[in-house]
Design a protein around this motif. Structure first.
Motif, PDB file in Angstrom:
ATOM      1  N   HIS A 141       1.215  -0.786  -0.319  1.00 25.06           N
ATOM      2  CA  HIS A 141      -0.156  -0.148   0.102  1.00 25.06           C
ATOM      3  C   HIS A 141       0.538   1.195  -0.077  1.00 25.06           C
ATOM      4  O   HIS A 141       2.140   0.867   0.255  1.00 25.06           O
ATOM      5  CB  HIS A 141      -0.918   0.080   1.440  1.00 25.06           C
ATOM      6  N   CYS A 180      -4.031  -2.218  -4.107  1.00 16.82           N
ATOM      7  CA  CYS A 180      -3.495  -3.403  -3.795  1.00 16.82           C
ATOM      8  C   CYS A 180      -4.837  -4.059  -3.927  1.00 16.82           C
ATOM      9  O   CYS A 180      -5.224  -4.514  -2.931  1.00 16.82           O
ATOM     10  CB  CYS A 180      -3.528  -2.238  -2.227  1.00 16.82           C
ATOM     11  N   HIS A 184      -9.058  -0.956  -3.532  1.00 18.20           N
ATOM     12  CA  HIS A 184      -7.667   0.039  -3.485  1.00 18.20           C
ATOM     13  C   HIS A 184      -8.409   1.894  -3.406  1.00 18.20           C
ATOM     14  O   HIS A 184      -8.152   2.440  -2.679  1.00 18.20           O
ATOM     15  CB  HIS A 184      -7.035  -0.164  -5.058  1.00 18.20           C
TER      16      HIS A 184
END
Ligand code: CUA
Length: 308
Positions: A141, A180, A184
């Motif tokens: 992240h 991610c 996300h």
């Protein structure tokens, strides 16, 4: 306070340096662009010989870019060094762990012991350096709160440190800046900067366990939480709920948002989240609990909202 998210409206020293660097790059690139276009036009109309001249390549294509980019590199490195320079004061230490798709936040004391846990929200005192230890539980992240600092990735197996500070009180929005997974885009958070006295009171309140409510509706909600599956994943300090998979809910009612910035936090959205989590944010780890009746949901949500 209306949350803001803007890289060009710095709310602290670190962000201010980055903004200045950004403006220099923008200004420099604009000047060079205009210069190149003007010289090209001049060469085409008046000085065609320039186009075939070796010196044009050597000066314009090699010497100038090397000089300009070297100057930018030195300036960029000096800015970067200033950003993680040691400060004399003891920083406030906060651990932030990125997870699909939310932010687990722990406040640490001087010895590194966790003293408070929350989710998707970081409160900081103005005028003090904050050191964030950034980690991830799963994939990469990236932690980015543009008003306060540059972006820093959270990488499996590593702890990255980011320093920031806020000059004045405000609510600053941040978001995950590295793809991610499916949600996300719904992985945001808020940094709430308040005066130091208010911060002290806030942290003291966050450290306290949840109290047992007197109101019958809230008590019913509490019973439902403790009797159901909530406790498998969530902690409410002061109760037997001690799950660690999901966000700590001890003071969930005090937060600005639920679902990592997806919705404002109130009894309505809390009830919706419990019943339809997978509709609201598909693929997040919390199942939809659609077996509750409307009456039960109201009690559950009222109890959670009361956890200030
Ligand atoms: Cu977390 Cu993108």
């Amino acid at each position: 306070m209306e949350p803001m998210q803007a890289a060009l409206a710095p709310g602290g020293e670190v962000a201010a340096r980055i903004a200045v660097l950004g403006w220099w790059m923008f200004g420099g690139a604009a000047v060079i662009f205009v210069l190149v276009m003007a010289l090209t036009a001049l060469a085409i109309r008046r000085r065609p010989a320039w186009l075939a001249d070796r010196r044009t390549i050597v000066i314009g294509g090699i010497a100038f870019p090397v000089a300009a980019l070297s100057a930018l590199l030195v300036y960029g490195l000096r800015t970067a060094a200033a950003l993680d320079g040691e400060s004399a004061e003891v920083p406030l230490r906060i651990e932030v762990i990125g997870e699909q798709y939310w932010w687990r936040v722990h406040y640490l004391d001087e010895l590194g012991v966790r003293i408070a846990a929350l989710a998707n929200e970081i409160h900081i005192p103005t005028g003090r350096t904050v050191e964030l230890a950034l980690r991830t539980e799963d994939v990469i992240h990236s932690f980015w709160v543009p008003n306060l600092a540059g972006k820093l990735d959270m990488i499996p197996g590593r702890t990255n440190h980011l320093r920031l500070s806020a000059v004045r009180p405000g609510v600053y929005r941040g978001q995950c800046a590295e793809y991610c997974g499916a949600q996300h885009a719904l992985m945001a958070f808020y940094v709430v900067a308040v005066e130091p006295e208010r911060f002290g009171a806030w942290l003291a309140a966050q450290r306290r366990p949840a109290t047992v409510p007197a109101d019958p509706l809230l008590l019913r909600g509490r019973d439902l939480v403790l009797a159901g599956e909530c406790v498998d994943c969530h902690t409410i300090r002061g109760t037997p709920a001690a799950g660690t998979r999901g966000p700590d809910l001890t003071h969930v009612g005090s937060r600005l948002s639920i679902g990592a910035g997806s919705f404002p936090n109130n009894a309505g959205t809390l009830a919706g989240w419990i019943a339809s989590s997978q509709h609201l944010k598909p693929g997040n780890p919390m199942p939809s609990f659609d077996e509750y009746t409307g009456r039960d949901l109201r009690a559950l949500a009222a109890y959670l909202e009361s956890l200030k």
